[in-house]
Design a protein around this motif. Sequence first.
Motif, PDB file in Angstrom:
ATOM      1  N   GLU A 197       0.824  -1.208   0.000  1.00 26.40           N
ATOM      2  CA  GLU A 197       0.000   0.000   0.000  1.00 26.40           C
ATOM      3  C   GLU A 197       0.861   1.263   0.000  1.00 26.40           C
ATOM      4  OE1 GLU A 197      -2.684  -0.140   3.279  1.00 26.40           O
ATOM      5  OE2 GLU A 197      -3.127  -2.262   2.971  1.00 26.40           O
ATOM      6  N   TYR A 198       0.255   2.339  -0.496  1.00 25.76           N
ATOM      7  CA  TYR A 198       0.913   3.639  -0.415  1.00 25.76           C
ATOM      8  C   TYR A 198      -0.048   4.729   0.063  1.00 25.76           C
ATOM      9  CZ  TYR A 198      -1.303   4.409  -4.972  1.00 25.76           C
ATOM     10  OH  TYR A 198      -2.205   4.533  -6.005  1.00 25.76           O
ATOM     11  N   ALA A 199      -1.364   4.422   0.163  1.00 26.96           N
ATOM     12  CA  ALA A 199      -2.325   5.420   0.622  1.00 26.96           C
ATOM     13  C   ALA A 199      -3.654   4.759   0.911  1.00 26.96           C
ATOM     14  CB  ALA A 199      -2.502   6.526  -0.428  1.00 26.96           C
ATOM     15  N   THR A 200      -4.488   5.463   1.667  1.00 28.60           N
ATOM     16  CA  THR A 200      -5.880   5.063   1.889  1.00 28.60           C
ATOM     17  C   THR A 200      -6.737   6.307   1.706  1.00 28.60           C
ATOM     18  OG1 THR A 200      -5.224   3.367   3.466  1.00 28.60           O
ATOM     19  CG2 THR A 200      -7.536   4.059   3.487  1.00 28.60           C
ATOM     20  N   LYS A 201      -7.693   6.212   0.796  1.00 29.76           N
ATOM     21  CA  LYS A 201      -8.522   7.369   0.476  1.00 29.76           C
ATOM     22  C   LYS A 201      -9.972   6.931   0.398  1.00 29.76           C
ATOM     23  CE  LYS A 201      -8.679  11.348  -2.646  1.00 29.76           C
ATOM     24  NZ  LYS A 201      -8.088  11.971  -3.862  1.00 29.76           N
ATOM     25  N   ASN A 202     -10.830   7.592   1.153  1.00 31.87           N
ATOM     26  CA  ASN A 202     -12.256   7.244   1.194  1.00 31.87           C
ATOM     27  C   ASN A 202     -12.461   5.774   1.572  1.00 31.87           C
ATOM     28  OD1 ASN A 202     -12.895   9.877   0.410  1.00 31.87           O
ATOM     29  ND2 ASN A 202     -12.807   9.331  -1.777  1.00 31.87           N
ATOM     30  N   ASN A 203     -11.670   5.334   2.542  1.00 28.32           N
ATOM     31  CA  ASN A 203     -11.740   3.954   3.046  1.00 28.32           C
ATOM     32  C   ASN A 203     -11.369   2.910   1.997  1.00 28.32           C
ATOM     33  OD1 ASN A 203     -12.570   4.718   5.641  1.00 28.32           O
ATOM     34  ND2 ASN A 203     -14.707   4.902   4.938  1.00 28.32           N
ATOM     35  N   VAL A 204     -10.731   3.333   0.936  1.00 31.84           N
ATOM     36  CA  VAL A 204     -10.273   2.411  -0.105  1.00 31.84           C
ATOM     37  C   VAL A 204      -8.749   2.427  -0.109  1.00 31.84           C
ATOM     38  CG1 VAL A 204     -10.244   1.879  -2.571  1.00 31.84           C
ATOM     39  CG2 VAL A 204     -12.334   2.762  -1.508  1.00 31.84           C
ATOM     40  N   LYS A 205      -8.163   1.245   0.055  1.00 37.08           N
ATOM     41  CA  LYS A 205      -6.708   1.148   0.066  1.00 37.08           C
ATOM     42  C   LYS A 205      -6.173   1.265  -1.360  1.00 37.08           C
ATOM     43  CE  LYS A 205      -6.586  -1.840   4.145  1.00 37.08           C
ATOM     44  NZ  LYS A 205      -6.205  -3.178   4.676  1.00 37.08           N
ATOM     45  N   LYS A 206      -5.132   2.041  -1.512  1.00 41.47           N
ATOM     46  CA  LYS A 206      -4.483   2.184  -2.814  1.00 41.47           C
ATOM     47  C   LYS A 206      -3.103   1.542  -2.713  1.00 41.47           C
ATOM     48  CE  LYS A 206      -6.964   6.327  -4.250  1.00 41.47           C
ATOM     49  NZ  LYS A 206      -7.657   5.638  -5.360  1.00 41.47           N
ATOM     50  N   PHE A 207      -2.817   0.691  -3.662  1.00 44.73           N
ATOM     51  CA  PHE A 207      -1.571  -0.064  -3.560  1.00 44.73           C
ATOM     52  C   PHE A 207      -1.117  -0.487  -4.957  1.00 44.73           C
ATOM     53  CE2 PHE A 207      -5.236  -2.768  -2.995  1.00 44.73           C
ATOM     54  CZ  PHE A 207      -5.045  -3.755  -3.944  1.00 44.73           C
ATOM     55  N   GLY A 208       0.131  -0.933  -5.012  1.00 45.79           N
ATOM     56  CA  GLY A 208       0.642  -1.541  -6.234  1.00 45.79           C
ATOM     57  C   GLY A 208       1.496  -0.624  -7.078  1.00 45.79           C
ATOM     58  N   ILE A 209       2.548  -1.194  -7.637  1.00 44.86           N
ATOM     59  CA  ILE A 209       3.481  -0.429  -8.466  1.00 44.86           C
ATOM     60  C   ILE A 209       2.844   0.007  -9.785  1.00 44.86           C
ATOM     61  CG2 ILE A 209       4.449  -2.516  -9.513  1.00 44.86           C
ATOM     62  CD1 ILE A 209       6.319   0.750  -8.656  1.00 44.86           C
ATOM     63  N   ASN A 210       1.889  -0.772 -10.290  1.00 44.03           N
ATOM     64  CA  ASN A 210       1.266  -0.422 -11.569  1.00 44.03           C
ATOM     65  C   ASN A 210       0.535   0.913 -11.487  1.00 44.03           C
ATOM     66  OD1 ASN A 210       2.182  -2.786 -12.725  1.00 44.03           O
ATOM     67  ND2 ASN A 210       0.310  -3.915 -12.290  1.00 44.03           N
ATOM     68  N   LYS A 211      -0.188   1.133 -10.378  1.00 46.65           N
ATOM     69  CA  LYS A 211      -0.902   2.392 -10.194  1.00 46.65           C
ATOM     70  C   LYS A 211       0.071   3.554 -10.066  1.00 46.65           C
ATOM     71  CE  LYS A 211      -4.943   4.402  -9.645  1.00 46.65           C
ATOM     72  NZ  LYS A 211      -5.975   4.350 -10.702  1.00 46.65           N
ATOM     73  N   LEU A 212       1.175   3.334  -9.373  1.00 53.29           N
ATOM     74  CA  LEU A 212       2.178   4.389  -9.216  1.00 53.29           C
ATOM     75  C   LEU A 212       2.841   4.723 -10.548  1.00 53.29           C
ATOM     76  CD1 LEU A 212       3.809   3.159  -5.889  1.00 53.29           C
ATOM     77  CD2 LEU A 212       2.296   5.127  -6.173  1.00 53.29           C
ATOM     78  N   LEU A 213       3.011   3.724 -11.406  1.00 54.31           N
ATOM     79  CA  LEU A 213       3.562   3.972 -12.739  1.00 54.31           C
ATOM     80  C   LEU A 213       2.563   4.747 -13.596  1.00 54.31           C
ATOM     81  CD1 LEU A 213       5.202   0.489 -13.459  1.00 54.31           C
ATOM     82  CD2 LEU A 213       6.415   2.650 -13.137  1.00 54.31           C
ATOM     83  N   ASP A 214       1.283   4.382 -13.492  1.00 55.30           N
ATOM     84  CA  ASP A 214       0.263   5.053 -14.305  1.00 55.30           C
ATOM     85  C   ASP A 214       0.117   6.524 -13.929  1.00 55.30           C
ATOM     86  OD1 ASP A 214      -0.223   2.703 -15.652  1.00 55.30           O
ATOM     87  OD2 ASP A 214      -1.928   2.119 -14.409  1.00 55.30           O
ATOM     88  N   THR A 215       0.272   6.831 -12.641  1.00 57.30           N
ATOM     89  CA  THR A 215       0.126   8.215 -12.192  1.00 57.30           C
ATOM     90  C   THR A 215       1.415   9.017 -12.313  1.00 57.30           C
ATOM     91  OG1 THR A 215       0.542   7.474  -9.922  1.00 57.30           O
ATOM     92  CG2 THR A 215      -1.761   7.679 -10.610  1.00 57.30           C
ATOM     93  N   GLY A 216       2.503   8.394 -12.747  1.00 57.05           N
ATOM     94  CA  GLY A 216       3.752   9.112 -12.965  1.00 57.05           C
ATOM     95  C   GLY A 216       4.605   9.286 -11.729  1.00 57.05           C
ATOM     96  N   ILE A 217       4.222   8.689 -10.604  1.00 53.36           N
ATOM     97  CA  ILE A 217       5.048   8.795  -9.392  1.00 53.36           C
ATOM     98  C   ILE A 217       6.379   8.076  -9.610  1.00 53.36           C
ATOM     99  CG2 ILE A 217       5.181   8.160  -6.948  1.00 53.36           C
ATOM    100  CD1 ILE A 217       2.150   8.551  -6.824  1.00 53.36           C
ATOM    101  N   TYR A 218       6.313   6.930 -10.259  1.00 54.77           N
ATOM    102  CA  TYR A 218       7.539   6.262 -10.719  1.00 54.77           C
ATOM    103  C   TYR A 218       7.533   6.271 -12.248  1.00 54.77           C
ATOM    104  CZ  TYR A 218       8.665   4.442  -6.077  1.00 54.77           C
ATOM    105  OH  TYR A 218       9.006   4.330  -4.767  1.00 54.77           O
ATOM    106  N   LYS A 219       8.699   6.412 -12.824  1.00 51.50           N
ATOM    107  CA  LYS A 219       8.821   6.451 -14.288  1.00 51.50           C
ATOM    108  C   LYS A 219       9.021   5.066 -14.876  1.00 51.50           C
ATOM    109  CE  LYS A 219      11.086   9.841 -16.205  1.00 51.50           C
ATOM    110  NZ  LYS A 219       9.979  10.639 -16.757  1.00 51.50           N
TER     111      LYS A 219
END
Length: 886
Positions: A194-216
Amino acid sequence: LVLELNQVIIPTYGTVPDQQNLHIPEWADFGDKPDSLFFSDGQRRIDFVLVYEDESKKMTRKRSDRKKHKRKRQVYESNLINNGLQLEATRSVLDERLIFVKVHAPWEVLCTYAEVMHIKLPLQHNDLKTRDSAFNWFSRLFRVDENIIKPEQEFFTAPFQKEHLTNFYIHDKDTFFNPATRSRIVHFILSRVEYATKNNVKKFGINKLLDTGIYKAAFPLHDSNFRHLSTDPNCPSERYLLYREWAHPKNIFKLQPLDFIRKYYGEKIGIYFAWLGFYTNMLTVAAVVGVGCFLYGCLTKDNCTWSQEVCDPNIGGNIIMCPQCDKVCTYWNLTITCESSKKLCIFDSFGTLVFAVFMGIWVTLFLEFWKRRQAELEYEWDTVEYLEQEEQVRPEYEAQCTHVVMNEITQQEEHVPYTACGKCIRMTFCTSAIFFWILLIIASVIGIIVYRLSVFLVFSATLSQHISGTEAIRKYLTPQTATSVTASLISFVVIMILNIIYEKVAILITDFELPRTQTDYENSLTTKMFLFQFVNYYSSCFYIAFFKGKFVGHPGNPVYWLGKYRNEECDPGGCLLELTTQLAIIVGGKAIWNNIQEVLLPLVKNLIGRYSAAARSEKVVPRWEEDYHLQPIGKLGLFYEYLEMVIQFGFVTLFVASFPLAPLLALINNMLEIRLDAWKLTTQFRRMVPQKAQDIGAWQPILQGIAILAVVTNAMIIAFTSDMIPRLVYYWSFSVPPYGSHSSHTMKGYINSTLSVFNISDFKNASKPFSPWFGNQTTCRQVYRDLRYPPGHQHQYEHNIYYWHVTAAKLAFIIVMEHVIYFVKFIISYAIPDVSQKTKSKVKREKYLTQKLLHENDLKVVKKNMDKIADKVTKETDSTFRPKAE
């Protein structure tokens, strides 16, 4: 499912009070060892690399966005460390904005997740005796030199369990988990932290971080440069060996080192190249038979009686053909089609029938032997029970789980991304989108047909054909030929454009559909893409084979398309030659286009990247930075490679009766395709995350469906598109009395008896030609063999007895050919077991050893403990009941 090792759950990135509470990676400078695969201490191996851009040096985003991205990344990296991974950060040598975070999985983490992921690891050496094949001496000539790439040792394996660690074959802790397995375990962790929790929904995974540009980028490392051996003595330089012995063009006739490919890239890549190599080897047999049938047609074309009659000035020269369009078209001599009739003799011969029957059997042999080969690989590569385990849910699916429903099985609440109504809406939208695009393809095919009809008028008027004309160009550039070639080229361009658009649309539709697992995702996308490609590539071929020239009426009463355009007519020899032209253009053009696209695009991108990097600095670049500048493989991996080969398989099997050289073209293309794909993976792309795969997935039933359909299409091509059945009916029935005048069976007179006669005075004003009639003849002949009664007959222009004999023969031929081939296919499928006896013995031996080593040892321990307890109880009993000493 994931065992969290001292994990500290941070509820939201917005509530982190102090960044000192977060674990941060170690920082280290690059030590001028470009080929090193280890941390700065030279001991911990780099299993994965994450790349991000330093937020303090970003100027393209708002400050608040940069701060949020930084916090998410820091929380993510902290949770990675909490999960037991070790991180080391290094700044880029060429670009100070880039930070490379190297990831290492310690032994304890590898053991824990190997058990969670049910990874099979070696127990002991394979002790079954193997018999060498009688063809080993021959295949050894084409194998890779065993002194260069040593054969992999065979082990019996079992799912790893930490409590049975001593039972596994651990020669060296550092090599017990190979680099591919280590990378797969680390990627499993990266995808679920995980990297965050927003609106009681856990956000996790490298794929999401790649899609949002946090990791290149995020990728495992290649182990060396492909051009030379690594300077690091601890590096095996497997990439260099793969390039030298597999990807290099000099190895085009060598067998692939499949075990070595699987070891380096994982089972999913290995099974693709195993399938492609097996398919290419089987194509060799089909290509030899196809070339033999083609040569047979070339050798017998001069003895083709009906073609000789077309070219004979006393026969074909005296036959005047009716115009092929309204008003602007003129009358013409049959001898104009002399050259095309000679070419048609090559493809429309008895060899075509033999080859069509052979290919119906060949495709069954191919699929059955591939099942056996696949079963062997499943055992050797430890994927036999892979799909029997519970597959992990896609992180993208889990991230959208905002709805709570009651599970009917467990009677517990669980989170899902949509309700039943929402799922119904999604499926309705996706299905509608697919049908819309299929209708769009059909509309493009109709557009091509309208083009054919309209441009034929132009070519007929431009390429004027007079009865007395003898110019050489008219032997080859007829209105039919010009229309066919230009329409095929336009069709090919339209196909390529629609492909590019639909690929993006299909991915968007599948993402919106939100499948639960990666297998579900790939199968859904495969179905959509193949359905589209099937219609896109094959629709024009189906039109020419089964619709063109079949519903045209007759000169006095033609049928019109859209009420305006007169339907196309086939050449006097039929539409088979046009189908052959269409196939040659699409198959050849597709192969050339795909190879250019697959090779040149990544090569040009990498050259530009290297040139710009070299222009900035001449410094020594580490391995992780070199790999970063390579091209990413993409989320779908080898999906497009499979799609390309399956579409080719369709061309080779569905329409092979009209083009016996198709297997040869496919063989040449595939021999190049194997090496080009290998070259691409080895030199131009980052190393893929190794993945498990038991088989070729959804492509297997698609291939079986094509194989079944191929029997029907080839039978119908011979019956309705080819002129073989009418010729056989004439030879055996209508060349001799009571219908014919010849004393023995012959093909003489075939042309004159099959071209129906039409009286020019029966032309309607709307279709009467402008050009004047030459000579004293009052009749012309129909271009197509419609077999009608002549004018003056009481049933003039109605179908004659010959037509009904031919129709009955065509239907009988289709029924007989289909049943014979399907019966042979059934016998072959029954006779060839899916799993060989040798593989069955290995599986049984492995299960026995697993039970003996892992389970019986537990029983021995329990028995030993029980014996101790029993001895203790016995002693206590003896002391209790022993008589007292007097």
